[in-house]
Write an enzyme that holds these catalytic residues in place. Structure first.
Site, PDB file in Angstrom:
ATOM      1  N   MET A  48       0.219  -3.684   8.477  1.00  0.00           N
ATOM      2  CA  MET A  48      -0.507  -3.608   7.202  1.00  0.00           C
ATOM      3  C   MET A  48      -1.489  -4.757   7.117  1.00  0.00           C
ATOM      4  SD  MET A  48      -1.023  -2.147   4.264  1.00  0.00           S
ATOM      5  CE  MET A  48      -2.224  -2.776   3.078  1.00  0.00           C
ATOM      6  N   GLU A  49      -2.684  -4.398   6.626  1.00  0.00           N
ATOM      7  CA  GLU A  49      -3.808  -5.321   6.641  1.00  0.00           C
ATOM      8  C   GLU A  49      -3.857  -6.263   5.445  1.00  0.00           C
ATOM      9  OE1 GLU A  49      -3.993  -1.978   6.179  1.00  0.00           O
ATOM     10  OE2 GLU A  49      -5.570  -1.436   4.755  1.00  0.00           O
ATOM     11  N   ASN A  50      -2.728  -6.810   4.990  1.00  0.00           N
ATOM     12  CA  ASN A  50      -2.787  -7.786   3.906  1.00  0.00           C
ATOM     13  C   ASN A  50      -3.786  -8.883   4.289  1.00  0.00           C
ATOM     14  OD1 ASN A  50      -0.426  -6.460   2.792  1.00  0.00           O
ATOM     15  ND2 ASN A  50       0.704  -7.509   4.417  1.00  0.00           N
TER      16      ASN A  50
ATOM     17  N   GLU B 150      -5.874  -3.735  12.385  1.00  0.00           N
ATOM     18  CA  GLU B 150      -5.658  -4.530  11.169  1.00  0.00           C
ATOM     19  C   GLU B 150      -6.769  -5.553  10.996  1.00  0.00           C
ATOM     20  OE1 GLU B 150      -3.634  -3.121   9.363  1.00  0.00           O
ATOM     21  OE2 GLU B 150      -2.590  -1.997  10.926  1.00  0.00           O
TER      22      GLU B 150
ATOM     23  N   GLU C 198      -9.292   4.075   6.749  1.00  0.00           N
ATOM     24  CA  GLU C 198      -8.455   4.215   7.944  1.00  0.00           C
ATOM     25  C   GLU C 198      -9.241   4.731   9.145  1.00  0.00           C
ATOM     26  OE1 GLU C 198      -5.947   2.731   8.187  1.00  0.00           O
ATOM     27  OE2 GLU C 198      -5.335   2.439   6.120  1.00  0.00           O
TER      28      GLU C 198
ATOM     29  N   GLU D  48       0.844  -1.188   0.000  1.00  0.00           N
ATOM     30  CA  GLU D  48       0.000   0.000   0.000  1.00  0.00           C
ATOM     31  C   GLU D  48       0.894   1.258   0.000  1.00  0.00           C
ATOM     32  OE1 GLU D  48      -2.505   0.740   3.404  1.00  0.00           O
ATOM     33  OE2 GLU D  48      -4.022   1.684   2.159  1.00  0.00           O
TER      34      GLU D  48
HETATM   35 ZN   LIG Z   1      -5.210   0.894   8.557  1.00  0.00          ZN
END
Ligand SMILES: [Zn+2]
Length: 850
Positions: free
Chosen positions: A272-274, A305, A327, A131
């Site tokens: 990070m929200e993979n 996350e 977000e 991202e």
């Molecule tokens: Zn976030």
């Protein structure tokens, strides 16, 4: 870098033309024969449909050496088809297959595929970070969130490695040459920016969550050299608590099968929200004692996350215009989950004391912008990805929940997840769902809160009768001239009286505030309280002011107030007034020294001393600064010695006191704490505290290279190397600064090492040796982002301004620079911010002198 800046219009055109059926991504990350590993092999096969056969479009690929491009069996010449980070695709068919064979580059900036070698044991660790637009640094993509697809990753790597991605990890197939191939199953449909590959000699631990919708396998991973610091039982507990909460509240099963959380080195952000493959910075697995606020924050990150798995990954924004929503929602949801499902049930107090403050600060900088920013292209996204997006956005969503009510809010949300699963709706779709579930009109609310910038100030205005009762009471609302919008607020008002040595809430009313002045009839006839608190309960996003009597009550005995959230609002208000030049820094110092020792909120205890250090060095009247510095140093020493042995207060005051130490006596004691000749009972001088003390001693000139090198001998970890770099650049001599600045501006310096140096190099009290760095900073603003890449360059510009040079003359120089510069917008932003902070400090200094 031309070509990398995708515009919203280009993305819309491409989305109208294409629908992507599948990606097959073959990556070979096994060691190559070259001595230094710089590249890896990347072959991408994309199948996609085109609504307008014959049309032309492009695929994205950054920084690659392209060997071949094949479109529908037709070979394209890389030298002409691949230019400016794009592959031109002409003469599309209704159904297409694109195959691109390339070599891509590893990074040391935390963007794309980051490669790290652990100095402790030479083991290799890779992770991806995509991202906003960086999947295209690892494979060929249509890099925009609304071209979702399924992905199949096939990864060749050394057989003894661990390889993790979005889909469950398969059994590797041995290739017989020391390497194996991991053929991952196809993923669910998702955007490119949440795909992920993590590989290396990671250590893994496993568990299973059993919930109302079935089982979710859980993995936790970290480097081998820090596995003893992974408190897996606690992490698993938090993960299970959060899953149970979100599955219940969202009423939608977790969509991505398994859930791995990987703690990775040299990570730029928190996490990070993979999808199903969350990466987090491995500083969250601390080797040394940390206060509760550290763990509270880590919990926020874990729940943040996870909230994205639904809001962001299952249902994804169409374009980055709605990045704020992505977000803000995850931020709001993480505190909501933390407060209701974990041991951190006072998370909203922490939010008020810490996170929300960053939103207020950002909203008063010249770079502020509406929460819903107009992100016309990727450059605009980079500029707008800030604390307006996160902290202000979450505060405003919190206000929206108070506005419509939690149950209607959730009802709308649940419908939204069902209606748009695996799709790309826009904010208007969420608003429509919430209007339907709540029966309230929300367009005008969205207009005033999301489309305009700036924060309002709410001030009590009243008259008293002869008996000391309110004969008139109104809440006045004002706005900064540059951001004049007045808004509607749901506002709590608390009245507190001193009773038996405590400040007790006598009454509480909740009102809707609108326009310049709102009469509050409920308070007429009430006796003036000792403390009148606007925004009690903290529903509103606004700066609040304390009247004179309330401020006196607070400075006298804030610790008599039992409710930690009410205290947080008083702390916040007083801090605001100090920053705004409406309260003298010396009075703020009185407030802190008298009350911080009994503050119970973990974030309050950590954040308030940090703010105070800034106030003493930057906001105090220069003529009286030496005296305030002395008071701060000796006050912290008293707090340290009075704190309970082994407590968080003790640890925080030890760090703050060491940071404030400047008298010979105090510096001697800091040295004594390090060598054991000065003992504070219950305070463990562990590795991180040792580095903190060494850095203080380096900063004041007591320690030099020999002592730093000796400590590095004891601690050869990556943390040790980073801390040593920070200690070196803190030294008050010209050579140390020159070497440090050169390293910071060197693209070869890894991201996290550079960040540590940026935070450490420019110290108050070193004005003489820092004098050349105003110009050097401005030179960096011209070229920094180009030379260092977006993330590293931004860190230098955001945190690397020599604040110690903050004088009226510096403001003049910045003004001159700003009128003539051709630096990129993203860099000018930080110069403007630095200027605004100095202007603010000059006003605060004048107030402090009064
Ligand atoms: Zn976030």
């Amino acid at each position: 870098m031309p070509g990398t800046n995708l515009t919203r219009e280009e993305a819309q055109t491409r989305a109208a033309l294409l629908s992507v059926e599948s990606y097959i991504v073959d990556l070979d990350i096994a060691p190559r024969t070259d001595a230094v590993e710089t590249t890896f092999a990347s072959t991408t096969t994309i199948r996609f449909a085109c609504t307008d056969p014959g049309a032309t479009t492009f695929a994205d690929l950054v920084g690659a050496t392209v060997h071949s491009i094949t479109l529908n069996g037709r070979s394209l010449e890389p030298a002409t088809a691949y230019a400016d980070s794009r592959i031109t695709l002409e003469g599309l068919a209704a159904d297409n297959e694109l195959v691109v064979v390339a070599d891509c580059a590893y990074s040391n900036t935390g963007e794309g595929l980051h490669r790290f070698v652990d100095p402790v044991d030479d083991r290799v660790y890779l992770y991806s970070q995509f991202e906003v637009p960086d999947a295209r640094r690892v494979f060929t993509t249509f890099e925009q969130p609304d071209l979702k697809s399924v992905f199949t990753f096939n990864v060749t790597a050394p057989s003894h490695w661990v390889v993790v991605s979005n889909a469950p990890t398969p059994d590797p197939v041995d290739l017989g040459n020391g390497n194996s191939v991991w053929n991952f199953p196809e993923t669910k449909k998702m955007s490119t920016y949440i795909t992920a590959i993590v590989a290396g000699e990671y250590h893994g631990e496993f568990d299973t969550y059993v919930g109302k919708f079935g089982e979710i396998p859980l993995g936790h991973y970290c480097r081998q050299s820090i596995k003893e610091h992974m408190d897996t039982a606690e992490l698993v507990k938090l993960t299970k608590q959060s899953f149970e909460f979100f599955e219940e509240q969202f009423d939608y099963p977790y969509p991505f099968g398994k859930y791995d959380q990987l703690y990775v080195p040299e990570y730029n952000m928190g996490a990070m929200e993979n999808a199903g493959c969350v990466t987090l910075r491995d500083e969250y697995l601390p080797r040394s004692r940390q206060p509760r606020s550290f763990f509270e924050f880590r919990t926020s990150v874990i729940t943040h996350e996870m909230a994205h798995m639904w809001f962001g990954d299952l249902v994804t924004m169409k374009w980055w215009d709605d990045l704020w929503l992505n977000e803000s929602f995850a931020e709001w949801a993480c505190y909501w989950c933390e407060a209701n499902a974990t041991d951190f049930d006072d998370a909203w107090t922490g939010f008020a004391n810490a996170r929300k403050q960053t939103g207020y600060r950002a909203d008063q900088l010249p770079s502020t912008h509406p929460i819903a920013a107009d992100n016309v292209d990727l450059h605009a996204v980079e500029v707008n990805f800030d604390m307006i997006t996160y902290a202000k956005g979450a505060s405003v969503l919190k206000q929206l929940v108070a506005w419509v009510g939690l149950d209607p809010f959730l009802a709308g949300l649940r419908q939204y997840f069902k209606d748009f699963a695996f799709g790309n709706p826009e904010f208007s779709d969420l608003l429509a769902a919430l209007e339907k579930s709540s029966g309230r009109e929300l367009q005008s609310w969205a207009q005033e809160w999301l489309q305009t910038a700036g924060v309002n100030t709410l001030t009590p205005s009243f008259e008293l009768d002869a008996e000391g009762n309110y004969s008139a009471f109104a809440v006045r609302q004002s706005a900064h001239a540059d951001w004049p919008t007045l808004r509607r607020h749901r506002l709590g008002i608390g009245m507190y009286d001193e009773v038996d040595g405590r400040l007790v809430r006598r009454d509480y009313v909740e009102v809707d505030v609108e326009g310049e002045s709102t009469d509050v009839k409920e308070l007429i006839g009430a006796a003036q309280p000792d403390l009148l608190l606007l925004n009690d309960e903290d529903h509103a996003y606004a700066k609040i002011r304390l009247d004179e009597r309330s401020l006196t009550t607070a400075i006298d005995g804030l610790s008599k107030l039992d409710d930690s959230l009410a205290r947080a609002l008083v702390w916040g208000s007083a801090w605001d007034m100090t920053r705004d030049g409406e309260m003298r820094t010396r009075d703020w110092l009185d407030l802190v020294l008298a009350n911080i020792g009994s503050e119970t909120d973990a974030w309050g205890v950590t954040r308030i001393p940090a703010s105070t250090a800034l106030a003493v060095e930057f906001y105090s009247d220069p003529a009286g600064r030496a005296e305030q510095k002395a008071r701060w140093e000796s006050g912290l020493r008293e707090l340290l010695l009075a704190a309970e042995a082994g407590s968080d207060h003790q640890l925080t005051f030890a760090r703050s006191w060491a940071g404030a130490a400047h008298s010979d006596a105090a510096v001697d004691e800091v040295a004594g704490l390090l060598d054991g000749s000065f003992v504070v009972e219950g305070l463990a001088v562990d590795q991180d505290l040792r580095w903190a003390l060494i850095t203080v001693l380096a900063k004041v000139g007591r320690f030099g290279e020999a002592e730093i090198a000796a400590e590095l001998e004891r601690d050869k970890t990556i943390s040790g190397k980073e801390k040593a770099a920070a200690a070196r650049v803190s030294r008050p001599d010209a050579d140390a600064k020159a070497a440090g600045w050169a390293a910071i501006m060197d693209p070869e310096t890894p991201n996290e090492t550079s960040r540590e140096m940026v935070f450490s190099i420019f110290r108050f009290g070193q004005e003489e040796v820092l004098a050349p760095y105003l110009e050097k900073y401005l030179e960096a603003a011209e070229v920094g982002i180009d030379v260092l890449g977006f993330h590293k360059g931004s860190v230098v510009l955001e945190y690397g301004f020599p604040k110690a040079l903050g004088t009226a003359a510096t403001v003049e120089r910045l003004d001159a620079w700003l009128t003539e510069t051709k630096a990129p917008k993203g860099a000018v932003r930080y110069v403007n911010e630095a200027r605004a902070e100095i202007v603010r400090a000059l006003a605060a200094r004048a107030c402090d002198a009064s």
